[in-house]
Design a protein around this motif. Structure first.
Motif, mmCIF file in Angstrom:
data_model
loop_
_atom_site.group_PDB
_atom_site.id
_atom_site.type_symbol
_atom_site.label_atom_id
_atom_site.label_comp_id
_atom_site.label_asym_id
_atom_site.label_seq_id
_atom_site.Cartn_x
_atom_site.Cartn_y
_atom_site.Cartn_z
ATOM 1 N N LEU A 39 3.438 -0.376 1.077
ATOM 2 C CA LEU A 39 2.175 -0.856 1.649
ATOM 3 C C LEU A 39 0.983 -0.047 1.144
ATOM 4 N N LEU A 40 1.201 1.242 0.932
ATOM 5 C CA LEU A 40 0.109 2.048 0.357
ATOM 6 C C LEU A 40 -0.272 1.473 -1.011
ATOM 7 N N GLY A 41 0.722 1.105 -1.793
ATOM 8 C CA GLY A 41 0.450 0.479 -3.095
ATOM 9 C C GLY A 41 -0.236 -0.870 -2.933
ATOM 10 N N ALA A 42 0.129 -1.605 -1.888
ATOM 11 C CA ALA A 42 -0.438 -2.947 -1.691
ATOM 12 C C ALA A 42 -1.947 -2.914 -1.460
ATOM 13 N N THR A 43 -2.458 -1.820 -0.908
ATOM 14 C CA THR A 43 -3.905 -1.763 -0.655
ATOM 15 C C THR A 43 -4.690 -1.827 -1.974
ATOM 16 N N TYR A 44 -4.110 -1.261 -3.032
ATOM 17 C CA TYR A 44 -4.800 -1.307 -4.335
ATOM 18 C C TYR A 44 -4.739 -2.716 -4.929
#
Lengths: 149, 435
Positions: free
Chosen positions: B148-153
């Motif tokens: 999910l941290l990656g999804a923010t980008y």
């Protein structure tokens, strides 16, 4: 449950988890807009900007400096930095929260009307094109008095 | 194989970093909330729950303290799902209360919430797979949080491309943002005069943000993409002066094999790469997971959400074009379907000014004033609370409750839409006719 050995099915399950949460987050965010912790993070995703602006201070010699380089501000009337005073054709690009921070700084650093020196609050506006900066100009928002920090 | 740099080791350190970032954000939000008040910059359409907290020091202290305690208990490791969920609720309440009061979301604080949400979803998934202990559940929690941290980008990239593909690829937008953000003179103006460099950095930015899509897909992907994304944040800070400290710290924590590095530095034997492996989700569990995801997405898209708040007015406003063109501002009696003296849901149109991008309407009712602005849909890159298919209708800063003028805004938007049978408001034609 066991340790160490990793079956293909378990690995696929983890891949499904990773792809599933990413897909669901993105779909939810773009359906919803912005609601913590969902966001489309569209901070700088506005339409194409061909101009830029920044509110700065201009001293009597025409030298431009940051608003925060000065203190003891006294302006009459007290300025609003919504840039309505700068009516240009065509409209230009601003970042409103920066102007709000400047407004807050000015309010917190007021001074007496007879102190300091004459300083204009101006918006510097740049017009951009593919080769660089096509032109730049300034627009006076308010004439004030202030002193250098 | 989808694994983590923390595989086989205790994730206490990872939870401690998450708790630290959550506590830091809670403290920052709390200090701002205690001083906040509802005023001209407050968002219209905000739910009542969000208007209660700002300015109430005792309540803010309770919420902030509760969030920090929940984060610390989450770091301790027992009942992770409970404390993770409570910390997320506390952060969400604080963040949205501040946003509703100030008019701007603080996006650098979203990373902590995203990681908590991912941790919670991963733990729920592991539990459904048969994980019995917190130690087993956090194997999946770690994976989902990183993903999910990656999804923010990816969300940031998608927003840019949806808004203006050419604007972002030619670097002009980046130069404009940089000029507006950075102190006058020096590097900012030099960069503005360097379109090739701006284009290169823009392409690099978009490619970097795209790497968020694969960030959660394994140890190597995390190390590589994490390093790239940390470099991106350092670059953004250097170029634009915008710090994303929380993202940087969380990326560093999730991306590298800290337990192994620490053991190597201490001269201890390496960690066995042995970790609990949960069996796959049973078909029924898969069905429930998919149904839950589809329901959440459908509710987000079509559910009874206060969209004036989450959508239009919640947009931060950067990139808005300022100022009315002096030569083109003209007070007129009639503009398209709008006429001075007409009433809209009890509000009388007192003045009508045409501008290059649309028009401003001054409406009055008794001693109350309201300003509405009409623009071609998409010309500002922002949605408005009264948008129709043909135009964007927004309101100016006001202390009036949104419900008091919502009808007027909707009525004006409807009139414009009705006068645009092909779905495209002919603002330019109306403007020309008004001259």
């Amino acid at each position: 449950m066991h340790e160490g050995s990793d079956s293909g099915a378990a690995a696929r399950s983890r891949l499904g988890l990773v792809l599933g949460v990413v897909g669901a987050y993105l779909a939810t965010a773009f359906g919803l807009g912005n609601l913590y912790p969902f966001s489309v993070f569209d901070m700088y995703a506005g339409d194409k900007a061909s101009s830029a602006s920044r509110v700065v201070a201009r001293d009597a010699e025409g030298h431009l400096d940051e608003v925060r380089a000065w203190t003891g501000w006294s302006c009459d009337p007290w300025p609003r930095l919504d840039l309505d005073a700068c009516q240009r054709e065509p409209p230009f690009y601003v970042v409103p929260y920066i102007n709000r921070e400047h407004e807050q700084y000015l309010s917190e650093h007021r001074g007496s009307p007879d102190g300091g020196e004459v300083v204009d609050l101006v918006a510097k506006v740049w017009w951009l094109d593919a080769s660089g900066v096509r032109s730049a100009e300034t627009c006076v928002i308010a004439s004030c008095r202030a002193r250098r920090r | 194989m989808i694994t983590s740099p923390w595989s086989g080791a205790s994730r206490t350190g990872l939870r401690a970093v998450i708790a630290l970032v959550v506590s830091f954000d809670a403290a920052v939000l709390g200090s701002l909330l205690a001083k906040a008040s509802l005023g001209a910059t407050s968002l219209a359409g905000r739910p009542a729950l969000l208007t209660w907290l700002p300015g109430k020091t005792w309540a803010v202290t309770l919420v902030t303290g509760g969030t920090v305690v929940a984060a610390l208990l989450f770091a301790r490791g027992r009942r992770q799902m409970l404390w993770c969920g409570l910390a997320l609720v506390g952060l969400a309440w604080s963040s949205e209360s501040l946003t509703s009061a100030m008019g701007n979301p603080y996006r650098n604080q979203f990373a902590a919430g995203v990681v908590l949400l991912g941790w919670l979803l991963g733990a729920v998934h592991a539990r459904a797979c048969g994980a019995r202990s917190d130690r087993e559940r956090e194997v999946h929690a770690d994976l989902a949080a990183a993903a999910l941290l990656g999804a923010t980008y990816v969300a940031a990239l998608t927003s840019k491309l949806l808004a203006s593909v050419d604007g972002w690829f030619d670097g002009t937008s980046l130069r404009a943002v940089q000029l507006a953000q950075r102190p006058i003179g020096g590097v900012a103006e030099w960069f503005a005069a360097s379109p090739r460099l701006a284009t290169a950095l823009t392409v690099l930015t978009l490619a970097t943000q795209a790497s968020g899509l694969v960030y959660g897909l394994g140890v190597r992907a995390r190390a590589l993409c994490g390093t790239v994304l940390i470099g991106f944040h350092v670059g953004v800070y250097a170029l634009l002066g915008v710090p994303y400290l929380e993202n940087t710290v969380l990326l560093a924590a999730f991306s590298y094999p800290w337990p192994r590095l620490v053991r190597r530095l201490r001269g201890l034997p390496p960690i066995d790469d042995v970790e609990a492996v949960m069996p796959p989700l049973a078909p029924r569990g898969q069905l429930v997971a998919v149904a839950a995801a589809v329901t959440v997405v459908a509710l987000a898209r079509w559910g009874p959400v206060p969209r004036v708040y989450t959508g239009a007015a919640h947009a931060p406003g950067e990139g808005r074009h300022a100022a009315r063109p002096d030569a083109l501002v003209k007070s007129v009696h009639e503009w398209g379907p709008l006429r001075v003296g007409s009433t809209f849901a009890g509000w009388r149109l007192a003045e009508l000014r045409t501008e290059a991008r649309g028009a401003t309407l001054d409406l009055v009712r008794a001693d109350r004033h309201l300003s509405l602005r009409v623009e071609a849909r998409g010309s500002s890159g922002r949605a408005g609370p009264f948008d129709v298919r043909s135009a964007s209708v927004t309101h100016g800063a006001t202390d009036l409750p949104f419900a008091e003028f919502a009808g007027a805004g909707a009525a004006v938007a409807r009139a414009i839409d009705d006068a645009s049978p092909d779905g495209s408001a002919h603002l330019d034609a109306w403007w020309s006719a008004a001259r």
